[in-house]
Every structure is written in C-alpha cells, then in structure tokens.
Scaffold this active site. Structure first.
Site, PDB file in Angstrom:
ATOM      1  N   ALA A 127     -45.574  18.972 -23.467  1.00 29.05           N
ATOM      2  CA  ALA A 127     -45.920  18.163 -22.293  1.00 29.05           C
ATOM      3  C   ALA A 127     -45.813  18.972 -21.010  1.00 29.05           C
ATOM      4  CB  ALA A 127     -45.029  16.928 -22.222  1.00 29.05           C
ATOM      5  N   PRO A 131     -51.630  14.784 -14.115  1.00 24.40           N
ATOM      6  CA  PRO A 131     -52.859  14.359 -13.442  1.00 24.40           C
ATOM      7  C   PRO A 131     -53.340  15.344 -12.387  1.00 24.40           C
ATOM      8  CG  PRO A 131     -51.408  12.488 -13.742  1.00 24.40           C
ATOM      9  CD  PRO A 131     -50.638  13.696 -14.171  1.00 24.40           C
ATOM     10  N   GLY A 132     -52.415  16.031 -11.720  1.00 26.02           N
ATOM     11  CA  GLY A 132     -52.806  16.994 -10.697  1.00 26.02           C
ATOM     12  C   GLY A 132     -52.487  18.423 -11.059  1.00 26.02           C
ATOM     13  N   SER A 135     -55.205  23.198 -15.349  1.00 20.47           N
ATOM     14  CA  SER A 135     -55.258  24.652 -15.423  1.00 20.47           C
ATOM     15  C   SER A 135     -54.295  25.300 -14.429  1.00 20.47           C
ATOM     16  CB  SER A 135     -56.691  25.140 -15.141  1.00 20.47           C
ATOM     17  OG  SER A 135     -57.590  24.655 -16.122  1.00 20.47           O
ATOM     18  N   PHE A 159     -53.007  13.859 -21.027  1.00 16.55           N
ATOM     19  CA  PHE A 159     -53.768  14.593 -22.046  1.00 16.55           C
ATOM     20  C   PHE A 159     -52.845  15.371 -22.983  1.00 16.55           C
ATOM     21  CE2 PHE A 159     -57.018  14.362 -18.559  1.00 16.55           C
ATOM     22  CZ  PHE A 159     -57.836  13.451 -19.204  1.00 16.55           C
ATOM     23  N   GLY A 343     -82.867  15.958 -36.389  1.00 18.43           N
ATOM     24  CA  GLY A 343     -83.631  14.891 -35.764  1.00 18.43           C
ATOM     25  C   GLY A 343     -82.810  13.634 -35.553  1.00 18.43           C
ATOM     26  N   GLU A 367     -56.695  23.897 -23.404  1.00 17.44           N
ATOM     27  CA  GLU A 367     -56.021  25.192 -23.536  1.00 17.44           C
ATOM     28  C   GLU A 367     -56.779  26.310 -22.811  1.00 17.44           C
ATOM     29  OE1 GLU A 367     -54.180  26.367 -27.132  1.00 17.44           O
ATOM     30  OE2 GLU A 367     -53.908  24.310 -27.832  1.00 17.44           O
ATOM     31  N   GLU A 371     -64.027  27.962 -17.123  1.00 19.78           N
ATOM     32  CA  GLU A 371     -63.903  28.549 -15.796  1.00 19.78           C
ATOM     33  C   GLU A 371     -62.622  29.375 -15.662  1.00 19.78           C
ATOM     34  OE1 GLU A 371     -66.761  25.584 -16.086  1.00 19.78           O
ATOM     35  OE2 GLU A 371     -64.612  25.314 -16.455  1.00 19.78           O
TER      36      GLU A 371
END
Length: 393
Positions: A127, A131-132, A135, A159, A343, A367, A371
């Site tokens: 963990a 949220p902020g 990366s 997440f 298809g 992970e 970018e």
C-alpha cells in the site's frame, strides 16, 4: 554468443507449459462464464487446489529463497515461467510467494507475517499509491504520528492490488515531514506492517478489467512501534526495492499472452472463409500477423536481456524500463490486431480476446506508466547512466 536455454531452463519451462495446457487453459470457459456473471473467475479454493497440485510436483515459491523452502529461481528462469503463465488469462500464480521486502523483517515479524504468507495462511498487500501520489511517490500524504510506544496512522491508499483480500497491509506513511522535504522523500517515510484487525478498512474499485484493486482508509489506526518494517524513516528505500524487484516480469507475462493471441489469430484466419478463400490469404491479415510476430520477438529479447542482466548482477534498470515500456505498447497493439482478425466474434465476451484486450491495457499504467518509463529511459541516457549501444557496448 549462445542464445540457447540450459537443460534446467528448458525443463522448468516445459513443465510449466504442460501444467498451463493441462490444468489452467481448460478452466477458461468457466472462468469467462463466472466473470460475465459478476463472480470471481478463479475462486480461492480452486486456486489453492491448483497451487497444491503444483507443489506436489515441486513447483512452489518460484522467487522464494531456498532457505525458506522455495525454488529460488534466477531471473531468466522466472521470466520463462511467467511467459508460460501468461498464455492464459486465468489469474493463477504459484504458491509460496511473499513480497520481497518482507525478507528484511525482524525475527518476530518473520514468524508473524512472512512465514504465514509463504504458507498461504495470510495474504498481504503493498500500500503506497494514493489519490494524489501515483507515479510521484514523493507526494505521499498518509501520515503516522508517534504516541508513546504506538504510531497513529491516518490517510488513504488507492488502486491497491489484493487490498480487499489482504489480512495485513505493507503501508508507507510520512513520519517526519521536515526530513521528507529536505531529503526529497528519501527520508521521513516509514514502512509499517498493519493488520486489518488494527482498524483499516477497504473498498473495491470497479475497473474496465477483471483486476479488482481497492482503496484503503486509515482513520486513527494504532499500531505498535514493533510494526515498523526496516528502520524508521527509511521506507522510501524499501518502496523502491519493492517496485524495482522485477519490472521484466510484467512484460514477460505479456510475451506469453501475445504468443497465444497470435496463434489464435492464425488459427481463425486459416478457418474463416470469405469470398471463397480463407482470410489467411488476404494481404491485410498477413501483414497484421507478420508485424505482430516481429514485435513479439523484439519484446521477448528485451525481456530476456533485462532478466539476464539481473542474473549477472548488472544494473538492469534501463533494460527493465525498456522492457516494461515496449511490453505495454506492443501487447496492446497485438491484441488489437488479433481482435480485428477475429472480427465481430473477437468483440464478444464469448472469446478470451476481448478479455485480454481489457487486461493488457493495464500494463501501460500500473507499476510505472509509459510516461514514467520514457522519463526514466531518457534521463538515464541524457545523464550518461546508460547509452544507446546497449548491453554489448
């Protein structure tokens, strides 16, 4: 230059390949049916049954050191194992696994957390994402304040893989704001082992795939000082050790998925007839298959090269970032082409192509996003930490 596998590598790969073919692939129709019904694709009891069957054959703890009863496989062999597992979308992994940083636990922590995790009695989750702070790990806001011989944790994680099922969480929290600001998060962050019974709660997060992450909430959660993993204020180094444990393993699974998808695409192209002949005779289909095969082979060698660097004790960070970046991009291109080859049927949830389409999209995000990998690769080159001549110099 020898590109062949050793006898041991070939033997392990072939055993896993047979196991996947005989034990896992036949489960796919039922797994798809369950997922369409909103159920768990592979229930815990079935996963345990498969893991026990593999354990009887000696395949247990692929990455676990031999001193803990595991196989302790090298990076190349582990990549080969992951490639074979990737040939099915069924969420299976061999038993006997624990987060690599748990091996740094104290003796008491090993008895309480590590060994029960290896045996399957306990489940953990890592963990760190918030949220902020995705990366940008340096943006962590979850805090832990000292109160006597306890720490009080407040904050939210998001997440988190396995967060809904975990018995304990490996939680990273700011314990010294000043040290964090001065050292750029290389100090001031501490890692805690926090049991669910200590008061944190989880909430499932709905995604476009079958991956079921969770948000974790810590509201005045009290943990003893002995819950610290490693040393106080050195959590950032532990986090980087966990994150960098094997970025070549995610694209290794993608190699297996792409192999299976291309094989499915070729089989469909041979059997699907339009205007009097198989679509395999159409140049458009042939080019999609050819491009996919070339990209797959390129990805395979990026993955194996990165794994080889790990085994050789070389700095593999550049190689792993390249494999992770190219793996996500390539896997998504290939699954898109193979869905096109199929298809309308490829778009339905009757076939696993659509299932893989959703699953492989995640490879470009978790992970280390595309970018972030590009940033890492470019920075290493521009600062002289790596060069474009590759491993051959």
């Amino acid at each position: 230059m020898d590109f062949s596998l050793s006898e041991e590598e070939r033997s392990v790969r072939d055993w896993v390949r047979t196991f996947v073919t005989r034990e896992i692939v036949p489960l796919e129709p039922e797994v798809l049916r369950r997922e369409r019904a909103g159920e768990a694709g592979l229930p815990a009891d079935e996963l345990s049954r498969l893991q026990d069957k593999a354990k009887l054959a000696g395949v247990w703890g692929v990455l676990t050191p031999e001193e803990y009863g595991g196989m302790g496989l090298g990076a190349v062999m582990t990549a080969l194992v992951e490639t074979e597992l990737g040939k099915s979308f069924v969420p299976f992994q061999f038993g006997g696994y624990a987060d690599n940083i748990l091996y740094l636990a104290s003796q008491d922590q090993r008895q309480r957390y590590l060994l029960p995790t290896l045996s399957g009695e306990l489940k953990s989750c890592f963990a760190i994402t918030e949220p902020g702070a995705g990366s940008d790990v340096r943006a962590i806001r979850t805090s832990a304040r000292r109160d006597g011989n306890e720490w009080v944790i407040n904050g939210e994680k998001t997440f988190i893989t396995g967060g809904n099922e975990a018995d304990f969480a490996i939680v990273f929290a700011v314990t010294d704001k000043d040290a964090m600001q001065q050292a750029g998060a290389s100090g001031g962050v501490t890692c805690f082992l926090v049991e669910r019974d200590m008061g944190w709660r989880s909430q499932p997060i709905q995604t476009m795939g079958e991956w079921g992450p969770a948000s974790l909430v810590f509201d005045e959660v009290r943990v003893p000082h002995e819950a610290i993993l490693g040393e106080e204020g050195e959590g950032f180094d532990l986090a980087m050790r966990w994150i960098g444990q094997g970025r070549y393993l995610l694209p290794a699974r993608a190699v297996g998925a792409c192999e299976r998808l291309i094989e499915m695409g070729m089989e469909h192209a041979r059997n699907r007839t339009t205007f009097g002949e198989p679509i395999a005779e159409r140049q458009a289909i042939q080019w999609m298959i050819a491009d996919s095969a070339v990209e797959l082979e390129s990805l395979r060698w990026l993955v194996l090269t990165a794994a080889w660097q790990v085994d050789q004790g070389q700095d593999s960070r550049q190689g792993q970032s390249m494999a992770k970046l190219y793996g996500g991009i390539t896997a998504n291109q290939i699954v898109d082409r193979m869905l096109q080859v199929h298809g309308g049927m490829g778009y339905t949830r009757e076939l696993p192509v659509e299932r893989w389409y959703r699953e492989l999209r995640l490879l470009r995000i978790y992970e280390g996003t595309d970018e972030i990998q590009r940033r890492t690769i470019a920075r290493n080159l521009l600062k002289g930490h790596a060069h474009v001549r590759g491993v051959l110099g």
